[in-house]
Enzyme design. Structure first.
Site, mmCIF file in Angstrom:
data_model
loop_
_atom_site.group_PDB
_atom_site.id
_atom_site.type_symbol
_atom_site.label_atom_id
_atom_site.label_comp_id
_atom_site.label_asym_id
_atom_site.label_seq_id
_atom_site.Cartn_x
_atom_site.Cartn_y
_atom_site.Cartn_z
ATOM 1 N N HIS A 1 51.729 84.491 -69.500
ATOM 2 C CA HIS A 1 51.760 82.831 -70.124
ATOM 3 C C HIS A 1 52.414 82.585 -70.968
ATOM 4 O O HIS A 1 52.330 81.140 -70.431
ATOM 5 C CB HIS A 1 50.590 83.143 -72.010
ATOM 6 C CG HIS A 1 49.267 84.311 -71.524
ATOM 7 N ND1 HIS A 1 49.271 85.480 -72.308
ATOM 8 C CD2 HIS A 1 48.257 84.217 -71.052
ATOM 9 C CE1 HIS A 1 47.467 85.879 -71.956
ATOM 10 N NE2 HIS A 1 47.112 85.005 -71.290
ATOM 11 N N LYS B 1 35.245 87.184 -76.062
ATOM 12 C CA LYS B 1 36.162 88.518 -76.522
ATOM 13 C C LYS B 1 35.921 88.847 -77.648
ATOM 14 O O LYS B 1 36.913 88.265 -78.400
ATOM 15 C CB LYS B 1 37.577 88.952 -75.486
ATOM 16 C CG LYS B 1 37.556 88.179 -74.212
ATOM 17 C CD LYS B 1 39.028 88.180 -73.997
ATOM 18 C CE LYS B 1 38.831 87.158 -72.373
ATOM 19 N NZ LYS B 1 39.885 87.275 -71.215
ATOM 20 N N ARG C 1 47.163 84.725 -60.947
ATOM 21 C CA ARG C 1 47.993 85.700 -60.976
ATOM 22 C C ARG C 1 47.744 86.546 -59.360
ATOM 23 O O ARG C 1 48.520 87.104 -59.204
ATOM 24 C CB ARG C 1 48.177 87.200 -61.936
ATOM 25 C CG ARG C 1 48.661 87.130 -63.899
ATOM 26 C CD ARG C 1 47.822 87.648 -64.209
ATOM 27 N NE ARG C 1 46.547 87.395 -64.994
ATOM 28 C CZ ARG C 1 45.464 88.796 -65.610
ATOM 29 N NH1 ARG C 1 46.433 88.913 -66.201
ATOM 30 N NH2 ARG C 1 44.419 88.131 -65.431
ATOM 31 N N SER D 1 46.523 90.726 -71.443
ATOM 32 C CA SER D 1 46.652 91.001 -72.804
ATOM 33 C C SER D 1 46.020 92.980 -73.091
ATOM 34 O O SER D 1 46.665 92.954 -74.104
ATOM 35 C CB SER D 1 46.104 89.817 -73.282
ATOM 36 O OG SER D 1 46.857 89.020 -73.377
HETATM 37 N N1 COA Z 1 49.914 86.093 -67.785
HETATM 38 C C1 COA Z 1 49.328 87.046 -68.039
HETATM 39 N N2 COA Z 1 47.887 87.634 -68.820
HETATM 40 C C2 COA Z 1 47.336 86.519 -68.155
HETATM 41 C C3 COA Z 1 47.929 84.932 -67.542
HETATM 42 C C4 COA Z 1 49.082 85.299 -67.979
HETATM 43 N N3 COA Z 1 50.024 83.927 -66.070
HETATM 44 N N4 COA Z 1 47.173 84.759 -66.818
HETATM 45 C C5 COA Z 1 45.531 85.596 -67.343
HETATM 46 N N5 COA Z 1 45.960 86.279 -68.472
HETATM 47 C C6 COA Z 1 45.249 87.422 -68.200
HETATM 48 C C7 COA Z 1 45.129 87.440 -70.057
HETATM 49 O O1 COA Z 1 45.876 88.512 -70.448
HETATM 50 C C8 COA Z 1 43.967 87.991 -69.880
HETATM 51 O O2 COA Z 1 43.424 89.360 -70.278
HETATM 52 P P1 COA Z 1 42.626 90.486 -70.809
HETATM 53 O O3 COA Z 1 41.144 89.775 -70.296
HETATM 54 O O4 COA Z 1 43.025 91.714 -70.457
HETATM 55 O O5 COA Z 1 42.517 89.286 -72.009
HETATM 56 C C9 COA Z 1 42.576 87.063 -68.899
HETATM 57 O O6 COA Z 1 43.749 87.118 -67.889
HETATM 58 C C10 COA Z 1 42.104 86.047 -69.033
HETATM 59 O O7 COA Z 1 42.688 85.180 -70.743
HETATM 60 P P2 COA Z 1 42.825 84.048 -70.963
HETATM 61 O O8 COA Z 1 44.018 83.710 -69.570
HETATM 62 O O9 COA Z 1 42.678 84.213 -72.003
HETATM 63 O O10 COA Z 1 41.580 83.372 -70.875
HETATM 64 P P3 COA Z 1 40.477 83.652 -71.166
HETATM 65 O O11 COA Z 1 39.213 84.337 -69.848
HETATM 66 O O12 COA Z 1 40.669 84.807 -72.491
HETATM 67 O O13 COA Z 1 40.017 82.732 -71.809
HETATM 68 C C11 COA Z 1 38.955 80.249 -72.123
HETATM 69 C C12 COA Z 1 39.232 81.836 -71.587
HETATM 70 C C13 COA Z 1 39.640 80.490 -73.428
HETATM 71 C C14 COA Z 1 39.703 79.713 -71.579
HETATM 72 C C15 COA Z 1 36.831 80.057 -71.453
HETATM 73 O O14 COA Z 1 37.280 81.398 -71.642
HETATM 74 C C16 COA Z 1 36.640 78.222 -72.688
HETATM 75 O O15 COA Z 1 37.091 77.506 -72.397
HETATM 76 N N6 COA Z 1 36.103 79.129 -73.251
HETATM 77 C C17 COA Z 1 35.569 77.885 -74.748
HETATM 78 C C18 COA Z 1 34.510 77.693 -74.546
HETATM 79 C C19 COA Z 1 34.699 76.618 -72.941
HETATM 80 O O16 COA Z 1 34.548 75.426 -73.144
HETATM 81 N N7 COA Z 1 33.641 77.156 -71.309
HETATM 82 C C20 COA Z 1 33.641 76.392 -70.631
HETATM 83 C C21 COA Z 1 32.463 75.846 -70.021
HETATM 84 S S1 COA Z 1 31.442 77.974 -69.475
#
Ligand code: COA
Length: 159
Positions: A17, A41, A90, A128
């Protein structure tokens, strides 16, 4: 002024990240890294802990702000005057989910564009959930998270 939002669950923030954030901070005038409060989550760390760990990890980035938000990312972006959503990729396996997310957001507000940055290969394997699993089983998370995060997590979980 080009403002980008980097949204996510960051539970916890990882080196991957941080890599995306650092590159984003070079490209855009300001990047707001924002923890989604209503992510589906189940939380490991509290939102306040995540925000605090992000703050410590990116103290060297002067054009980065740390925040959390409720509701839709697109609404939060508009409220902050941002026109870009920043996301990291990734591997091909991230692509389908990210494409769907970006198309949903675009359907909700086409003025806000998603920009994808490819994570450095050395961080491709990090997530994560793998950090959480390694930590809770007594493994070494040095390669996965910024130093400040490692110190905090190891102290909290008494490794
Ligand atoms: N390096 C390391 N890990 C990474 C990464 C990177 N560059 N990019 C993604 N990841 C991993 C994270 O560690 C996480 O791992 P995990 O699933 O093991 O915990 C996973 O990829 C995804 O995490 P993250 O990037 O934090 O995204 P998310 O899917 O948890 O969150 C939101 C997505 C919050 C952006 C999205 O759900 C959102 O916008 N929510 C608000 C409501 C909304 O507007 N929804 C959209 C309309 S449908």
């Amino acid at each position: 002024m080009k403002i980008a939002i980097y949204p996510g669950s960051f539970d916890p923030i990882t080196k991957g990240h941080l890599d995306v954030l650092e590159t984003g901070a070079e490209i855009f005038d300001k990047v707001i890294i924002a923890v989604a409060r209503n992510s589906e989550k189940h939380g490991f760390l509290t939102i306040e802990e995540r925000v605090d760990l992000i703050r410590q990890s990116c103290a060297h980035l002067k054009n980065v702000e740390v925040d959390s938000f409720n509701g839709l990312t697109i609404d939060y972006a508009q409220q902050k005057g941002a026109t870009i959503l920043l996301r990291g990729l990734r591997a091909v396996s991230d692509f389908e989910y990210e494409m769907q997310l970006s198309q949903n957001n675009s359907a909700l507000n086409h003025n806000i564009k998603t920009v994808f940055l490819i994570t450095k290969p050395k961080y491709n394997f990090i997530s994560s959930s793998s950090v959480r699993e390694i930590l809770l089983n007594g493994g070494d998370i040095t390669k996965f998270v910024p130093e400040e995060v490692k110190i905090y997590l190891e102290k909290k979980y008494k490794c």
